[in-house]
Design a protein around this motif. Sequence first.
Motif, PDB file in Angstrom:
ATOM      1  N   SER A  96      -2.063 129.074 107.005  1.00 29.83           N
ATOM      2  CA  SER A  96      -2.760 127.912 107.575  1.00 29.83           C
ATOM      3  C   SER A  96      -2.634 126.666 106.714  1.00 29.83           C
ATOM      4  O   SER A  96      -2.615 126.733 105.486  1.00 29.83           O
ATOM      5  CB  SER A  96      -4.248 128.225 107.767  1.00 29.83           C
ATOM      6  N   ASP A  97      -2.579 125.523 107.392  1.00 32.46           N
ATOM      7  CA  ASP A  97      -2.678 124.228 106.715  1.00 32.46           C
ATOM      8  C   ASP A  97      -4.138 123.849 106.521  1.00 32.46           C
ATOM      9  O   ASP A  97      -4.510 123.247 105.514  1.00 32.46           O
ATOM     10  CB  ASP A  97      -1.981 123.142 107.542  1.00 32.46           C
ATOM     11  N   GLU A  98      -4.964 124.200 107.512  1.00 31.66           N
ATOM     12  CA  GLU A  98      -6.389 123.914 107.471  1.00 31.66           C
ATOM     13  C   GLU A  98      -7.165 125.129 107.967  1.00 31.66           C
ATOM     14  O   GLU A  98      -6.657 125.906 108.784  1.00 31.66           O
ATOM     15  CB  GLU A  98      -6.740 122.691 108.331  1.00 31.66           C
ATOM     16  N   ILE A  99      -8.407 125.269 107.494  1.00 31.50           N
ATOM     17  CA  ILE A  99      -9.275 126.366 107.903  1.00 31.50           C
ATOM     18  C   ILE A  99     -10.602 125.792 108.396  1.00 31.50           C
ATOM     19  O   ILE A  99     -11.202 124.933 107.741  1.00 31.50           O
ATOM     20  CB  ILE A  99      -9.561 127.334 106.738  1.00 31.50           C
ATOM     21  N   ILE A 100     -11.044 126.278 109.569  1.00 34.76           N
ATOM     22  CA  ILE A 100     -12.372 125.958 110.084  1.00 34.76           C
ATOM     23  C   ILE A 100     -13.214 127.226 109.970  1.00 34.76           C
ATOM     24  O   ILE A 100     -12.783 128.300 110.384  1.00 34.76           O
ATOM     25  CB  ILE A 100     -12.318 125.499 111.551  1.00 34.76           C
ATOM     26  N   VAL A 101     -14.404 127.094 109.404  1.00 37.41           N
ATOM     27  CA  VAL A 101     -15.290 128.245 109.245  1.00 37.41           C
ATOM     28  C   VAL A 101     -16.495 128.088 110.168  1.00 37.41           C
ATOM     29  O   VAL A 101     -17.138 127.037 110.193  1.00 37.41           O
ATOM     30  CB  VAL A 101     -15.779 128.386 107.795  1.00 37.41           C
TER      31      VAL A 101
END
Length: 259
Positions: A222-227
């Motif tokens: 991933s380039d970005e992670i949303i939690v």
Amino acid sequence: MGSDVILKLENVYKHFGGVKAVNGVDFEVSSNKITGLIGPNGAGKSTVFNLITGFSEIDEGFIYFLDEDISYASPQKTVDIGIVRTFQIPGELKTMSVLDNLLVSPRHHPGESLLFGWLNRSKAKNFEKKTLELAKKNLEIVGLTHLMNEKSENLSTGQKKLLELGRILMMNPKLILLDEPAAGINPTLIKNLSKVILDINKKQKIDFLIIEHNMEFIMSISDEIIVMAEGETLVKGSPKEIQKNQKVLNSYLGYSQND
């Protein structure tokens, strides 16, 4: 919505009776990126996928895709505009060959109309020729060319998930939503899957939003992670930022840096 954002959820709610499955979720998915969506079981991740793709209807809020309001779009509409998803359990056409699974995937096939096929035989044949060429190209992309004549029911779980990606590519997607793609796959095929997803993102310019519990896999790809946690957006950041975030450690991993 800026040109660097492909998908935006704005204050989205979905309740099932007294259960707040999605409770005011806000997040953006960036263009030209692979975005991971993580969180504990029951965080609302799969419900968010259902809301984005029209399989469930939101109670409140807005969902935008490329500046278009798709808050109440049908599953057919979301596919037509370029959002395609997978489910946790692959849905291959078991008795059909791997190649045939791809050939039947494009929407609005002229062969669906008997009248069109009879009156426009040359156009129908041209469509079938182009579809066959595209199917073989997509099988090469997902690494299943050597299995094109194999019945899909004979594939391993990992191969079935690669097949599902091949079928999705036949639909000309702009954003692919993957629901736990690494689940039930051996480490070797996980590496193959990672490479395929990265190649599709970089070479085909198709974005991904991926639900995953395999932290090594999702953090590496991933380039970005949303939690998410308890139906809400907890935080968004790079994989390195997420792995050091105290809120994530407490709410998701269940321990603090001092433990």
